[in-house]
Scaffold this active site. Structure first.
Site, PDB file in Angstrom:
ATOM      1  N   GLU A   1      29.614 -80.345 -37.076  1.00  0.00           N
ATOM      2  CA  GLU A   1      30.580 -79.833 -36.084  1.00  0.00           C
ATOM      3  C   GLU A   1      30.761 -80.776 -34.959  1.00  0.00           C
ATOM      4  O   GLU A   1      31.952 -81.243 -34.338  1.00  0.00           O
ATOM      5  CB  GLU A   1      30.509 -78.456 -35.695  1.00  0.00           C
ATOM      6  CG  GLU A   1      31.651 -77.754 -35.166  1.00  0.00           C
ATOM      7  CD  GLU A   1      31.477 -77.042 -33.573  1.00  0.00           C
ATOM      8  OE1 GLU A   1      31.339 -77.693 -32.835  1.00  0.00           O
ATOM      9  OE2 GLU A   1      31.142 -75.779 -33.852  1.00  0.00           O
TER      10      GLU A   1
ATOM     11  N   ARG B   1      37.842 -74.752 -36.071  1.00  0.00           N
ATOM     12  CA  ARG B   1      37.474 -75.893 -35.485  1.00  0.00           C
ATOM     13  C   ARG B   1      38.020 -77.307 -36.013  1.00  0.00           C
ATOM     14  O   ARG B   1      37.421 -78.314 -35.712  1.00  0.00           O
ATOM     15  CB  ARG B   1      35.658 -75.972 -35.942  1.00  0.00           C
ATOM     16  CG  ARG B   1      34.960 -75.189 -35.462  1.00  0.00           C
ATOM     17  CD  ARG B   1      34.977 -75.052 -33.861  1.00  0.00           C
ATOM     18  NE  ARG B   1      33.850 -74.257 -33.265  1.00  0.00           N
ATOM     19  CZ  ARG B   1      33.849 -72.716 -33.004  1.00  0.00           C
ATOM     20  NH1 ARG B   1      35.121 -72.168 -33.327  1.00  0.00           N
ATOM     21  NH2 ARG B   1      32.726 -72.106 -32.777  1.00  0.00           N
TER      22      ARG B   1
ATOM     23  N   SER C   1      26.973 -75.087 -31.566  1.00  0.00           N
ATOM     24  CA  SER C   1      27.018 -75.122 -32.918  1.00  0.00           C
ATOM     25  C   SER C   1      26.977 -76.612 -33.355  1.00  0.00           C
ATOM     26  O   SER C   1      27.700 -77.190 -33.081  1.00  0.00           O
ATOM     27  CB  SER C   1      27.934 -74.312 -33.568  1.00  0.00           C
ATOM     28  OG  SER C   1      27.990 -72.987 -32.968  1.00  0.00           O
TER      29      SER C   1
HETATM   30  N1  EPU Z   1      22.439 -65.877 -38.055  1.00  0.00           N
HETATM   31  C1  EPU Z   1      21.168 -65.896 -38.469  1.00  0.00           C
HETATM   32  N2  EPU Z   1      20.112 -66.466 -37.752  1.00  0.00           N
HETATM   33  C2  EPU Z   1      20.511 -67.393 -36.862  1.00  0.00           C
HETATM   34  C3  EPU Z   1      21.764 -67.627 -36.267  1.00  0.00           C
HETATM   35  C4  EPU Z   1      22.759 -66.421 -36.877  1.00  0.00           C
HETATM   36  O1  EPU Z   1      20.923 -65.010 -39.422  1.00  0.00           O
HETATM   37  O2  EPU Z   1      19.494 -68.024 -36.409  1.00  0.00           O
HETATM   38  C5  EPU Z   1      23.446 -64.868 -38.478  1.00  0.00           C
HETATM   39  C6  EPU Z   1      23.378 -63.324 -38.037  1.00  0.00           C
HETATM   40  O3  EPU Z   1      23.638 -62.529 -39.135  1.00  0.00           O
HETATM   41  C7  EPU Z   1      24.317 -63.288 -37.120  1.00  0.00           C
HETATM   42  C8  EPU Z   1      25.527 -64.387 -37.716  1.00  0.00           C
HETATM   43  O4  EPU Z   1      24.710 -65.412 -38.503  1.00  0.00           O
HETATM   44  O5  EPU Z   1      24.995 -62.016 -37.168  1.00  0.00           O
HETATM   45  C9  EPU Z   1      26.501 -64.775 -36.901  1.00  0.00           C
HETATM   46  O6  EPU Z   1      25.810 -65.474 -35.530  1.00  0.00           O
HETATM   47  P1  EPU Z   1      26.478 -65.681 -34.428  1.00  0.00           P
HETATM   48  O7  EPU Z   1      27.337 -64.422 -34.110  1.00  0.00           O
HETATM   49  O8  EPU Z   1      25.582 -66.008 -33.495  1.00  0.00           O
HETATM   50  O9  EPU Z   1      27.699 -66.587 -34.704  1.00  0.00           O
HETATM   51  P2  EPU Z   1      27.684 -67.918 -35.426  1.00  0.00           P
HETATM   52  O10 EPU Z   1      28.375 -67.623 -36.601  1.00  0.00           O
HETATM   53  O11 EPU Z   1      26.304 -68.459 -35.655  1.00  0.00           O
HETATM   54  C10 EPU Z   1      29.852 -68.764 -34.236  1.00  0.00           C
HETATM   55  C11 EPU Z   1      30.419 -69.942 -33.561  1.00  0.00           C
HETATM   56  C12 EPU Z   1      29.719 -70.089 -32.039  1.00  0.00           C
HETATM   57  C13 EPU Z   1      30.255 -68.760 -31.533  1.00  0.00           C
HETATM   58  C14 EPU Z   1      29.604 -67.628 -32.192  1.00  0.00           C
HETATM   59  C15 EPU Z   1      30.120 -66.288 -31.647  1.00  0.00           C
HETATM   60  C16 EPU Z   1      30.565 -71.680 -35.189  1.00  0.00           C
HETATM   61  C17 EPU Z   1      30.066 -73.021 -35.796  1.00  0.00           C
HETATM   62  N3  EPU Z   1      29.973 -71.312 -34.149  1.00  0.00           N
HETATM   63  O12 EPU Z   1      28.398 -68.913 -34.457  1.00  0.00           O
HETATM   64  O13 EPU Z   1      30.472 -71.287 -31.417  1.00  0.00           O
HETATM   65  O14 EPU Z   1      29.597 -68.762 -30.002  1.00  0.00           O
HETATM   66  O15 EPU Z   1      30.345 -67.509 -33.545  1.00  0.00           O
HETATM   67  O16 EPU Z   1      31.732 -66.066 -32.125  1.00  0.00           O
HETATM   68  O17 EPU Z   1      31.710 -70.977 -35.550  1.00  0.00           O
HETATM   69  C18 EPU Z   1      30.095 -73.514 -30.758  1.00  0.00           C
HETATM   70  O18 EPU Z   1      31.079 -73.707 -31.514  1.00  0.00           O
HETATM   71  O19 EPU Z   1      29.373 -74.406 -30.189  1.00  0.00           O
HETATM   72  C19 EPU Z   1      29.807 -71.927 -30.776  1.00  0.00           C
HETATM   73  C20 EPU Z   1      28.406 -71.671 -30.130  1.00  0.00           C
END
Ligand code: EPU
Length: 337
Positions: A333, A165, A237
């Protein structure tokens, strides 16, 4: 002739849907119009901001300056071989329409980045990423106009200093360049990236694995946990996933055995901010009209009529809780204006 609008409502130009105004607003459909606008701006002593789809921005008050938005269109093939295709794409193209265009032609590389809101011209700034792919993986170079000299410049991939990012456009070049075109390289021999989260599992619902099905699987996953900006104001995010030292992570793991984690090449560990926020008890909670999404705690939402200040207040309260509980500082972010 460029039209400059005065006291312009940004409600439709920021995906949080905040009802705020800017003093002046104009769009530009080519480099000449952009230069004309930058010259006009030089004679006014007011701030300048470039926006794309307004999908990563939090306005806390009216913007007393000039906002410009690219409407530069066009997807041009620069070079094509049996293995790959190089494209030059206008900054004003909608990101997801562009992804669909590539998938329809069977050009691989951005299918995992389906349904991300925003414009092609803003995708390099925060190096958009999802499901194991970052846009830096397919960017060849970025064309800009220098705001001060009005000269055309090009930044090769390595010069963009991409990171998680991150890019040079958020740091050394912030407020100094306007992106006009982005060049990409796509593969015709596909290397699918399916290891992230439940993408592989979601693909089991399809008969075969191809770009279209990967795109559809990503769209389904996103729709199941992320609110649609047209229905519920949000900017995806809100925080970055923090990277912590191994020792810090081990200390957290002693107390929370199931803490999700991603080991980095430098031995640091990335912990999902959504998990930290959920553990801190914020998932689905609200302060006034600002709330934490109930399916993905990393996303802050406008329940209707929220102000940017309210969302920012909620974000700061979340930062305090996570810091108290885990000793981790969450970095925003979203670009706060
Ligand atoms: N999780 C929780 N609770 C929640 C959300 C997530 O426990 O409410 C944990 C779960 O263990 C899950 C893990 O976090 O397995 C990862 O969650 P998720 O796959 O939804 O991904 P993220 O790390 O929360 C990132 C990006 C997203 C992108 C997703 C998928 C960042 C800041 N965000 O989210 O990007 O879509 O991975 O690759 O890196 C964006 O930048 O606007 C965005 C949506």
């Amino acid at each position: 002739m460029i039209e400059i609008k005065e006291n312009f409502s940004l409600k439709k130009y920021n995906t949080f849907g905040f009802d705020i105004n800017c003093r002046y607003f104009a769009s530009f459909s080519n480099e000449e119009e952009l230069k004309e606008l930058l010259l006009i701006h030089k004679n006014k002593n007011i701030p300048l901001m470039v926006i794309g789809g307004g999908s990563n921005i939090l306005f806390t008050k009216n913007f007393n300056g000039l906002i410009i938005q690219p409407t530069i269109c066009g997807i041009e093939i620069i070079n094509e071989t049996d293995d790959s295709v190089d494209l030059r794409v206008g900054a004003g193209e909608n990101w997801d329409s562009f992804v669909e265009y590539c998938v329809n032609r069977n050009w691989g590389g951005v299918e995992n980045l389906s349904l991300i809101p925003g414009f092609v011209g803003t995708c390099p700034i925060q190096n958009i990423g999802a499901y194991g792919v970052e846009v830096k993986d397919v960017i060849l170079k970025v064309e800009t106009i220098d705001i001060e000299s009005l000269r055309k410049q090009e930044f090769a991939n390595t010069e963009c200093r991409f990171g998680y990012r991150e890019s040079i456009f958020k740091h050394d070049l912030k407020g100094k360049q306007v992106i006009t075109y982005v060049h990409f390289k796509f593969n015709k021999n596909h290397e699918y990236k399916l290891n992230y989260g439940n993408l592989n599992e979601e693909l089991q619902k399809y008969e075969s694995i191809n770009l279209k099905n990967i795109r559809n699987a990503v769209i389904d996953i996103r729709n199941s946990k992320l609110p649609k900006p047209e229905e519920t104001g949000n900017a995806g995010s809100f925080f970055k996933n923090p990277e912590v030292k191994e020792a810090v992570f081990e200390k957290i793991r002693q107390q929370y055995q199931d803490v999700p984690n991603f080991k980095q090449s430098n031995n640091n560990v990335k912990i999902p901010a959504g998990w930290l926020i959920e553990q801190a008890g914020w998932k689905g909670k609200n302060i006034g009209n600002a709330a934490v999404h109930n399916k993905q705690a990393l996303v802050l939402i406008n329940r209707g009529n929220a102000t940017g200040a309210e969302v920012l207040y909620l974000a700061r309260e979340i930062q305090k809780s996570v810091n108290n509980q885990f000793g981790i500082e969450l970095e925003m972010e979203v670009n706060v204006v």
